[in-house]
Design a protein around this motif. Structure first.
Motif, PDB file in Angstrom:
ATOM      1  N   ILE A  83      -3.084  -3.820  14.817  1.00 11.92           N
ATOM      2  CA  ILE A  83      -2.290  -4.878  14.193  1.00 11.92           C
ATOM      3  C   ILE A  83      -0.830  -4.460  14.304  1.00 11.92           C
ATOM      4  CG2 ILE A  83      -1.700  -6.039  12.022  1.00 11.92           C
ATOM      5  CD1 ILE A  83      -4.604  -5.607  11.149  1.00 11.92           C
ATOM      6  N   LEU A  84      -0.045  -5.255  14.989  1.00 12.83           N
ATOM      7  CA  LEU A  84       1.388  -4.973  15.104  1.00 12.83           C
ATOM      8  C   LEU A  84       2.121  -6.074  14.355  1.00 12.83           C
ATOM      9  CD1 LEU A  84       1.695  -4.139  18.924  1.00 12.83           C
ATOM     10  CD2 LEU A  84       0.876  -2.702  17.069  1.00 12.83           C
ATOM     11  N   ALA A  85       2.796  -5.728  13.274  1.00  8.79           N
ATOM     12  CA  ALA A  85       3.408  -6.753  12.434  1.00  8.79           C
ATOM     13  C   ALA A  85       4.887  -6.462  12.245  1.00  8.79           C
ATOM     14  CB  ALA A  85       2.705  -6.818  11.082  1.00  8.79           C
ATOM     15  N   ASP A  86       5.706  -7.500  12.479  1.00  7.66           N
ATOM     16  CA  ASP A  86       7.159  -7.361  12.373  1.00  7.66           C
ATOM     17  C   ASP A  86       7.603  -7.846  10.998  1.00  7.66           C
ATOM     18  OD1 ASP A  86       9.808  -7.026  12.859  1.00  7.66           O
ATOM     19  OD2 ASP A  86       9.806  -8.077  14.787  1.00  7.66           O
ATOM     20  N   GLU A  87       7.994  -6.918  10.153  1.00 10.11           N
ATOM     21  CA  GLU A  87       8.477  -7.249   8.806  1.00 10.11           C
ATOM     22  C   GLU A  87       7.507  -8.138   8.043  1.00 10.11           C
ATOM     23  OE1 GLU A  87      11.493  -6.429   7.411  1.00 10.11           O
ATOM     24  OE2 GLU A  87      12.923  -6.084   9.032  1.00 10.11           O
ATOM     25  N   PRO A  88       6.250  -7.757   7.943  1.00  7.95           N
ATOM     26  CA  PRO A  88       5.300  -8.634   7.256  1.00  7.95           C
ATOM     27  C   PRO A  88       5.567  -8.722   5.755  1.00  7.95           C
ATOM     28  CG  PRO A  88       4.261  -6.531   7.743  1.00  7.95           C
ATOM     29  CD  PRO A  88       5.623  -6.501   8.385  1.00  7.95           C
ATOM     30  N   LEU A  89       6.307  -7.766   5.214  1.00 13.72           N
ATOM     31  CA  LEU A  89       6.512  -7.738   3.760  1.00 13.72           C
ATOM     32  C   LEU A  89       7.871  -8.276   3.343  1.00 13.72           C
ATOM     33  CD1 LEU A  89       5.048  -4.167   3.086  1.00 13.72           C
ATOM     34  CD2 LEU A  89       3.861  -6.344   3.150  1.00 13.72           C
ATOM     35  N   ALA A  90       8.704  -8.605   4.342  1.00 14.61           N
ATOM     36  CA  ALA A  90      10.035  -9.108   4.004  1.00 14.61           C
ATOM     37  C   ALA A  90       9.914 -10.458   3.325  1.00 14.61           C
ATOM     38  CB  ALA A  90      10.877  -9.246   5.272  1.00 14.61           C
ATOM     39  N   ALA A  91      10.814 -10.767   2.446  1.00 12.94           N
ATOM     40  CA  ALA A  91      10.872 -12.058   1.762  1.00 12.94           C
ATOM     41  C   ALA A  91       9.655 -12.316   0.884  1.00 12.94           C
ATOM     42  CB  ALA A  91      11.051 -13.209   2.753  1.00 12.94           C
ATOM     43  N   LEU A  92       8.913 -11.290   0.551  1.00 14.17           N
ATOM     44  CA  LEU A  92       7.798 -11.474  -0.379  1.00 14.17           C
ATOM     45  C   LEU A  92       8.189 -10.924  -1.745  1.00 14.17           C
ATOM     46  CD1 LEU A  92       4.608 -10.508   1.632  1.00 14.17           C
ATOM     47  CD2 LEU A  92       5.713 -12.706   1.351  1.00 14.17           C
ATOM     48  N   ASP A  93       7.690 -11.553  -2.792  1.00 13.67           N
ATOM     49  CA  ASP A  93       7.974 -11.005  -4.115  1.00 13.67           C
ATOM     50  C   ASP A  93       7.155  -9.727  -4.318  1.00 13.67           C
ATOM     51  OD1 ASP A  93       5.382 -11.519  -5.127  1.00 13.67           O
ATOM     52  OD2 ASP A  93       5.947 -13.582  -5.569  1.00 13.67           O
ATOM     53  N   LEU A  94       7.440  -9.041  -5.393  1.00  9.96           N
ATOM     54  CA  LEU A  94       6.872  -7.703  -5.612  1.00  9.96           C
ATOM     55  C   LEU A  94       5.343  -7.711  -5.571  1.00  9.96           C
ATOM     56  CD1 LEU A  94       7.694  -4.811  -6.228  1.00  9.96           C
ATOM     57  CD2 LEU A  94       7.483  -5.349  -8.660  1.00  9.96           C
ATOM     58  N   ALA A  95       4.751  -8.673  -6.279  1.00  3.72           N
ATOM     59  CA  ALA A  95       3.286  -8.707  -6.350  1.00  3.72           C
ATOM     60  C   ALA A  95       2.682  -8.908  -4.964  1.00  3.72           C
ATOM     61  CB  ALA A  95       2.842  -9.820  -7.291  1.00  3.72           C
ATOM     62  N   HIS A  96       3.263  -9.840  -4.203  1.00  3.28           N
ATOM     63  CA  HIS A  96       2.726 -10.106  -2.864  1.00  3.28           C
ATOM     64  C   HIS A  96       2.959  -8.934  -1.927  1.00  3.28           C
ATOM     65  CE1 HIS A  96       2.698 -14.512  -3.992  1.00  3.28           C
ATOM     66  NE2 HIS A  96       1.474 -14.225  -3.632  1.00  3.28           N
ATOM     67  N   GLN A  97       4.094  -8.258  -2.107  1.00  2.14           N
ATOM     68  CA  GLN A  97       4.355  -7.070  -1.284  1.00  2.14           C
ATOM     69  C   GLN A  97       3.268  -6.029  -1.498  1.00  2.14           C
ATOM     70  OE1 GLN A  97       8.130  -5.159  -1.883  1.00  2.14           O
ATOM     71  NE2 GLN A  97       9.155  -6.471  -0.386  1.00  2.14           N
ATOM     72  N   VAL A  98       3.011  -5.729  -2.746  1.00  2.00           N
ATOM     73  CA  VAL A  98       2.010  -4.719  -3.071  1.00  2.00           C
ATOM     74  C   VAL A  98       0.642  -5.146  -2.549  1.00  2.00           C
ATOM     75  CG1 VAL A  98       0.831  -3.556  -4.973  1.00  2.00           C
ATOM     76  CG2 VAL A  98       3.295  -3.919  -5.071  1.00  2.00           C
ATOM     77  N   ASN A  99       0.358  -6.440  -2.723  1.00  2.00           N
ATOM     78  CA  ASN A  99      -0.907  -6.997  -2.284  1.00  2.00           C
ATOM     79  C   ASN A  99      -1.123  -6.883  -0.788  1.00  2.00           C
ATOM     80  OD1 ASN A  99      -3.214  -8.328  -3.081  1.00  2.00           O
ATOM     81  ND2 ASN A  99      -2.002  -9.654  -4.428  1.00  2.00           N
ATOM     82  N   LEU A 100      -0.113  -7.356  -0.035  1.00  2.00           N
ATOM     83  CA  LEU A 100      -0.227  -7.385   1.423  1.00  2.00           C
ATOM     84  C   LEU A 100      -0.243  -5.965   1.977  1.00  2.00           C
ATOM     85  CD1 LEU A 100      -0.459 -10.026   2.889  1.00  2.00           C
ATOM     86  CD2 LEU A 100       1.872  -9.752   3.683  1.00  2.00           C
TER      87      LEU A 100
END
Lengths: 323, 263
Positions: free
Chosen positions: B153-170
């Motif tokens: 899985i190659l992901a470019d900034e998958p966590l950018a622009a996510l709120d804290l909960a979604h960041q931790v989740n993803l």
């Protein structure tokens, strides 16, 4: 896709018999004997080929429009953007100019073929794999379109005689008047071959929903897709222009009518858009026949009269973010 | 089972964006690619996905040059998630995730359902993407990649622009993928996320490999100062909240980056 196809196939099944009966002379199916042997002649040699041609031309424009919008990822795209229709029109104009109207479809198809060859040549140079090829290619298509438009205007201003001039101007506003089975045999095979090519590209168009890079990462070969598009649109639109002239707005409008009935993926639009395009052109062509005007309204003009307000409505809706 | 770049040099236009970068990536790990703006992070990721043609050097998958692997086979092995959520048509969540099966040429439901379930999207299956929040959208796009069951899985900034909960989740989902044996390579801007989630960090600076090591070494204060020109210290935030143990799998460390301004 199934639902949308069924809806428009059913509509077509209703429209076709109506269209055969409609015209300056209304044919009453209950008293068909009253018309004598003329009824059969009118039906089989005038109205049926015209209706079939409307279906063929509309199907080609509708499918090409759906594929173009999918390819350019833009609901405002139109098959004319590639410059294929204007080049086909230029070819037809050339046949008037040289007084060789008997070979008009050949000239028009040659025009479409030339546009396709030019596009393929440009595509070979622009879609080298890196992003941005699509925008460059679209601009190239627009340039071909405007060049063809300029040459057409030149041909009009320098028309050899008044007769050729009036013929050109009339022909440019597409119509299906006085068409015979000959035109059907020219357009139908090419159009359906074009639609088949577009169907082969359908799943790749779905991948483009996520952008060019994502599509390539999903195994889509952008060059192959582009060639399929150019050939598919070239055949289906080029054949339509060759027999009917320029008929605008169908390719632009039809996918919007179809989209709400599908899952909105480009692949699910092509077949229903072909059917809906057939319905639209058949209905419009029947309408211009029965309108009580001194001369028959040209089909191309009628569709533009419907199409332009629709397009404005579309723009306003897009601004509201409802697309 | 490795994805590797060897002496990779890459130009975009006339500018060199990567210069002589080499790295062997391991499956079953999260590898973070970090670096200042314009360091070549996204370009490296795209080259790893086979989407950019190297000027010199090679990208290999299991020892085979990626340019020689048929497109569909490559797409089955490598799932690439570009930056940003650019979705052209207002399709439903389910249909979008199902695009992940395209490299396989099948319409198998199970992997799509599994991906939708893994990213907690079951309730949103039929919702059109225009009605999703930014976080939901990011999850759907990742679900598309997971539905293809790629080995990488190659992901470019998958966590950018996510709120804290979604960041931790993803981030947790990506960690779970890595634990299941998938190679995960992500471009990150947030160095604390890289420190806390990555098994390995590649630091790029002006197109060159500046560091390639476990996070505490690659992201040492000295390296950060050298590459970003900012004085920082890592702080370990303890004690843990009442009843919460540091989850060694989901969130191995709780390091925070404290900045002291530019050098």
């Amino acid at each position: 896709m199934m639902r949308a196809s069924l809806v428009f196939a059913a509509l077509l099944a209703v429209l076709l018999p109506l269209s055969l009966l409609a015209g300056r002379v209304w044919i009453d199916p209950a008293n068909i004997e009253d018309f004598g042997p003329n009824a059969a002649l009118i039906l089989m040699e005038l109205r049926l080929p015209r209706a079939v041609l409307a279906i063929v031309v509309g199907a080609g424009l509708g499918a090409a429009g759906a594929a173009m919008q999918g390819y350019l990822r833009n609901p405002l795209a139109d098959p004319g953007l590639f410059g294929i229709a204007p080049m086909a029109a230029l070819g037809a104009v050339a046949s008037f100019w040289f007084g060789m109207t008997w070979s008009l479809p050949v000239f028009a198809l040659a025009g479409a073929g030339l546009a396709m060859a030019l596009l393929a040549l440009i595509a070979g140079r622009t879609s080298s794999g890196a992003g941005g090829g699509l925008a460059l290619f679209t601009l190239a298509g627009l340039m071909i379109a405007s060049l063809a438009g300029a040459l057409t205007a030149l041909a009009i201003t320098m028309a050899p005689n008044a007769f050729a001039l009036s013929q050109i101007v009339l022909w440019l506003n597409g119509a299906l008047t006085d068409r015979s089975w000959n035109e059907v045999w020219i357009a139908a095979p090419l159009t359906f071959a074009g639609i088949a090519v577009l169907l082969a590209a359908a799943r790749s168009l779905d991948a483009l929903t996520l952008g060019e890079d994502a599509a390539r990462s999903m195994g889509i070969n952008p060059r192959r897709l582009l060639f399929l598009l150019v050939v598919g649109v070239g055949l289906s639109v080029g054949a339509g222009v060759a027999v009917a002239g320029i008929i605008g707005f169908v390719g632009l409008i039809v996918p919007h009518l179809v989209r709400p009935l599908t899952n909105r993926m480009p692949s699910s639009l092509i077949v229903p858009s072909a059917l809906a395009g057939a319905c639209l052109v058949l209905a419009a062509d029947s309408a211009v026949r029965v309108l009580p005007l001194v001369t028959e309204l040209r089909l191309g003009i009628a569709l533009s009269l419907i199409g332009a307000p629709f397009f404005l409505w579309l723009l306003i809706r897009m601004r509201r973010g409802q697309l | 089972m490795t994805l590797a770049v060897n002496a990779l040099t890459l130009n975009r236009g006339n500018a060199a964006v990567l210069r002589g970068v080499s790295a062997d990536l391991e499956p079953g790990q999260i590898t973070a690619i970090v670096g200042p703006n314009g360091a070549g992070k996204s370009s490296l990721l795209m080259a790893l996905a086979g989407l950019l043609e190297p000027e010199t050097g090679t990208v290999t998958l299991d020892g085979r040059n990626i340019a020689d692997i048929p497109l569909r086979a490559r797409a089955r092995a490598i799932g690439y998630l570009p930056q940003g959520a650019d979705i052209a048509w207002d399709v439903a969540v389910e249909a979008l995730a199902a695009l992940g099966r395209m490299p396989h040429g099948d319409a198998r439901r199970e992997p799509v359902d599994a991906a939708i379930a893994a990213l907690d999207l079951d309730a949103l299956r039929r919702r059109p993407v225009s009605q999703l929040s930014g976080g939901e959208r990011a999850r759907v796009l990742l679900a598309r990649v997971l539905a293809g069951e790629p080995r990488w899985i190659l992901a470019d900034e998958p966590l950018a622009a996510l709120d804290l909960a979604h960041q931790v989740n993803l981030a947790g989902h990506l960690k779970a993928c890595a634990d299941a044996g998938t190679g995960v390579v992500i471009v990150l801007h947030d160095l604390a996320l890289a420190m806390n989630y990555a098994d390995r960090v590649i630091v790029l600076d002006a197109g060159k490999l500046s560091a390639d090591a476990p996070p505490d070494q690659a992201l040492s204060s000295e390296n950060i100062e050298r590459v970003w020109g900012v004085k920082t210290r890592w702080a370990t935030l303890l004690p843990e909240p009442e009843g919460m143990k540091a989850d060694s799998k989901r969130n191995p460390g709780q390091q925070a980056l404290v900045t002291f301004g530019p050098v």
